[in-house]
Design a protein around this motif. Structure first.
Motif, mmCIF file in Angstrom:
data_model
loop_
_atom_site.group_PDB
_atom_site.id
_atom_site.type_symbol
_atom_site.label_atom_id
_atom_site.label_comp_id
_atom_site.label_asym_id
_atom_site.label_seq_id
_atom_site.Cartn_x
_atom_site.Cartn_y
_atom_site.Cartn_z
ATOM 1 N N SER A 133 -3.581 4.187 0.672
ATOM 2 C CA SER A 133 -4.373 3.907 -0.616
ATOM 3 C C SER A 133 -3.202 2.883 -1.522
ATOM 4 C CB SER A 133 -4.448 5.023 -1.552
ATOM 5 O OG SER A 133 -3.109 5.465 -1.710
ATOM 6 N N LYS B 99 -13.495 0.927 -1.272
ATOM 7 C CA LYS B 99 -13.226 0.968 -2.604
ATOM 8 C C LYS B 99 -13.005 2.213 -3.321
ATOM 9 C CE LYS B 99 -13.950 -3.568 -4.975
ATOM 10 N NZ LYS B 99 -14.991 -4.024 -4.560
ATOM 11 N N ASP B 100 -11.909 2.304 -3.845
ATOM 12 C CA ASP B 100 -11.571 3.610 -4.590
ATOM 13 C C ASP B 100 -12.478 4.026 -5.673
ATOM 14 O OD1 ASP B 100 -10.009 5.758 -4.959
ATOM 15 O OD2 ASP B 100 -8.144 4.437 -5.005
ATOM 16 N N THR B 101 -12.443 5.305 -6.151
ATOM 17 C CA THR B 101 -13.459 5.644 -7.125
ATOM 18 C C THR B 101 -13.284 4.940 -8.642
ATOM 19 O OG1 THR B 101 -12.170 7.555 -7.246
ATOM 20 C CG2 THR B 101 -14.156 7.843 -6.452
ATOM 21 N N SER B 102 -12.019 4.509 -8.722
ATOM 22 C CA SER B 102 -11.388 3.741 -9.846
ATOM 23 C C SER B 102 -11.920 2.395 -9.891
ATOM 24 C CB SER B 102 -9.882 3.828 -10.051
ATOM 25 O OG SER B 102 -9.281 2.916 -8.802
ATOM 26 N N ASN B 103 -12.378 1.777 -8.722
ATOM 27 C CA ASN B 103 -12.783 0.288 -8.603
ATOM 28 C C ASN B 103 -11.872 -0.467 -8.572
ATOM 29 O OD1 ASN B 103 -14.899 -0.933 -7.510
ATOM 30 N ND2 ASN B 103 -15.922 -1.093 -9.584
ATOM 31 N N CYS C 92 0.816 -1.249 -0.120
ATOM 32 C CA CYS C 92 -0.119 -0.067 -0.003
ATOM 33 C C CYS C 92 1.021 1.275 -0.023
ATOM 34 C CB CYS C 92 -1.028 0.024 1.234
ATOM 35 S SG CYS C 92 -0.030 0.185 2.853
ATOM 36 N N LYS D 5 -7.998 -4.479 -4.515
ATOM 37 C CA LYS D 5 -9.413 -4.485 -4.259
ATOM 38 C C LYS D 5 -9.964 -5.725 -3.650
ATOM 39 C CE LYS D 5 -11.192 -5.665 -8.625
ATOM 40 N NZ LYS D 5 -12.039 -5.479 -10.009
ATOM 41 N N THR E 191 -8.779 -0.286 -6.828
ATOM 42 C CA THR E 191 -7.929 -0.556 -5.688
ATOM 43 C C THR E 191 -8.736 0.018 -4.263
ATOM 44 O OG1 THR E 191 -6.889 1.949 -5.882
ATOM 45 C CG2 THR E 191 -5.704 -0.119 -6.594
ATOM 46 N N GLN E 192 -8.229 -0.435 -2.992
ATOM 47 C CA GLN E 192 -8.930 0.298 -2.046
ATOM 48 C C GLN E 192 -7.990 1.380 -1.251
ATOM 49 O OE1 GLN E 192 -10.809 -2.811 0.592
ATOM 50 N NE2 GLN E 192 -9.279 -4.022 -0.402
ATOM 51 N N LYS E 193 -8.753 2.196 -0.762
ATOM 52 C CA LYS E 193 -8.243 3.175 0.117
ATOM 53 C C LYS E 193 -8.812 3.308 1.407
ATOM 54 C CE LYS E 193 -11.055 6.819 -1.258
ATOM 55 N NZ LYS E 193 -11.262 8.355 -1.636
ATOM 56 N N SER F 99 -3.560 9.198 5.183
ATOM 57 C CA SER F 99 -4.559 8.371 4.072
ATOM 58 C C SER F 99 -3.596 7.083 3.688
ATOM 59 C CB SER F 99 -4.834 9.272 2.822
ATOM 60 O OG SER F 99 -3.805 9.218 1.946
#
Lengths: 177, 288
Positions: free
Chosen positions: B211, B248-252, B194, B215, B254-256, B209
């Motif tokens: 990120s 989930k990230d907005t990009s779907n 990460c 996922k 990865t996770q943040k 943060s």
């Protein structure tokens, strides 16, 4: 000349206090900005050249000690000093509300310019959050200290140049006295 | 009679000259960082000793403030408990670390050294950043004490930051909660990678943060993050903090989430500098 020298020492002392003592008295994760008070006050009280001088020294100190790129803080401080120097026309000795407003606006301006130079350029777009969490508390905290410092500079100036010498258009007359 | 006629320049020309100078010196200091070190070290050598002296006043004020807010006896009791807690946590950490060392780490990464065994130099923080936007500080050890650029800095049992500039007797450290900082980390339990990055907006909540986590990885709140083997500035295995609230990230892809640092940044006075720079010459060459 006496003003330049006394201002130089005030800047050094202010910088030392701000980097060592003030981090211990922070409220809401925010420390007051003495250098802005000095820059704004000197520009406001003594005109544009003084604003430039103080701003240059303050910004230079901050850049040399703490920033990766030299020039950004000098830029911000010099602009603030100059703008306060223009506001020198509004200067009256006994009035306290206008200089404090000038200090508050200067601090907000510093926050905004610093945000634009260092944060907006890196894609941190949430300006309102930075404004509410950092700039406004910093400005309020700075004003509280600004009252005392402004009064002190005023008192010091009165000691250095006894009152009868002071005339209303002193920017032109007294700059190099 | 006047002795000399003084040359007066309109302040607006001075302003223009200074602004041009700023742009020029900015470019120089950005492009040729080394050229600026003499100027910086002159300023630092003048200012830093004074800061060192005044800092004791600051500490005293901090102590006074503590007494104002809480009763003296309570502070003492609290300190004792804190000490005990620290000892126990260190002990606990050591045990966990040892166990972990035996179980996983060696097998996965073939690391034969732990951060605890690395050579360290203790240093005192003498001043911190004058504004509210960044999080850097100056320590009272420099090149003469064997400090080099890119050395890792710890306090207690957690990562504090990295040395970014060294003077003869002073060094500047950027902490991991600085908005500019990024650390490549590994989550202990699942060995997922990460990116831990400082964030000024989150700092008021005491978190930073994290990120870039896969996922599909299932990570529980409270999982510990240590510095990754893959990082080319940070030595592997130094604890950074604990993860929470992953989503989930907005990009779907990865996770943040958020990370609570182990080190309490509001009250550090002493730090340890690990006097070993990660040997990453090969990596740097590849990246070039």
């Amino acid at each position: 000349m006496k003003r330049f020298i006394s201002m130089f020492f005030l800047i050094v002392i202010g910088f030392l206090l701000q980097t060592t003592v003030f981090p211990h008295i922070q409220l809401l994760n925010v420390i007051p900005n003495l250098l802005i008070v000095l820059t704004a006050a000197s520009g406001f009280m003594w005109g544009r050249k003084f604003g430039l001088f103080t701003g240059f020294l303050c910004g230079g100190l901050m850049d040399c000690m703490y920033n990766d790129v030299i020039g950004i803080c000098i830029f911000i401080f010099v602009v603030i000093g100059y703008i306060n120097g223009i506001a020198n026309k509004l200067y009256f000795e006994d009035d306290l509300s206008i200089p404090l407003a000038a200090i508050a606006i200067s601090d907000l301006l510093y926050g905004i310019l610093y945000y634009i130079c260092m944060f907006l350029m890196r894609g941190r777009l949430n300006m309102i959050s930075y404004f509410l969490n950092i700039m406004v508390p910093e400005a309020i905290y700075t004003i509280i200290f600004g009252i005392f410092i402004y009064k002190f500079i005023h008192w010091l100036d009165g000691k250095l140049y006894p009152p009868e010498e002071v005339s209303l258009d002193h920017e032109e007359n007294k700059l190099f006295s | 009679m006047r002795k000399k006629t003084k040359i007066t320049i309109d302040p607006k020309y001075i302003l223009v000259i200074i602004l041009l100078f700023c742009v020029l010196i900015g470019i120089i200091s950005y492009r040729f960082e080394d050229k600026m070190t003499p100027i910086r070290s002159v300023v630092e050598n003048v200012i830093a000793p004074m800061q060192k002296g005044i800092n004791t006043v600051g500490k005293r004020i901090a102590e006074q403030r503590k007494y104002f807010t809480t009763l003296q006896t309570e502070v003492k009791k609290n300190e004792q408990l804190q000490e005990q807690l620290n000892e126990l946590t260190i002990e606990n950490k050591q045990l966990r670390q040892n166990q972990y060392e035996l179980d996983n780490f060696r097998k996965l990464y073939q690391v034969d050294e732990q951060y605890a065994n690395l050579p360290k130099v203790a240093a005192r923080i003498i001043s911190s950043d004058p504004d509210n936007w960044s999080n850097t500080f100056i320590i009272d050890k420099g090149a003469e004490d064997g400090i080099k650029k890119n050395m890792n800095v710890m306090a207690g049992e957690g990562l504090v930051g990295i040395v970014i500039r060294v003077n003869n007797s002073y060094a500047k450290v950027r902490s991991i909660i600085d908005d500019d900082s990024e650390v490549y980390g590994t989550i202990l339990d699942s060995s997922e990678n990460c990116i831990v990055s400082g964030d000024l907006e989150l700092m008021k909540n005491g978190v930073i943060s994290v990120s870039g986590i896969d996922k599909n990885a299932e990570i529980e709140d409270g999982a510990e993050v240590v510095t990754s083997q893959l990082s080319y500035k940070y030595l592997p295995g130094i604890p950074i903090g604990y993860i929470r609230d992953l989503e989930k990230d907005t990009s779907n892809v990865t996770q943040k989430g958020y990370l609570t640092p182990i080190v309490d940044f509001s009250s550090i006075n002493m730090v340890f500098v690990i006097t070993e720079v990660k040997a990453s010459n090969e990596l740097e060459e590849i990246l070039k």
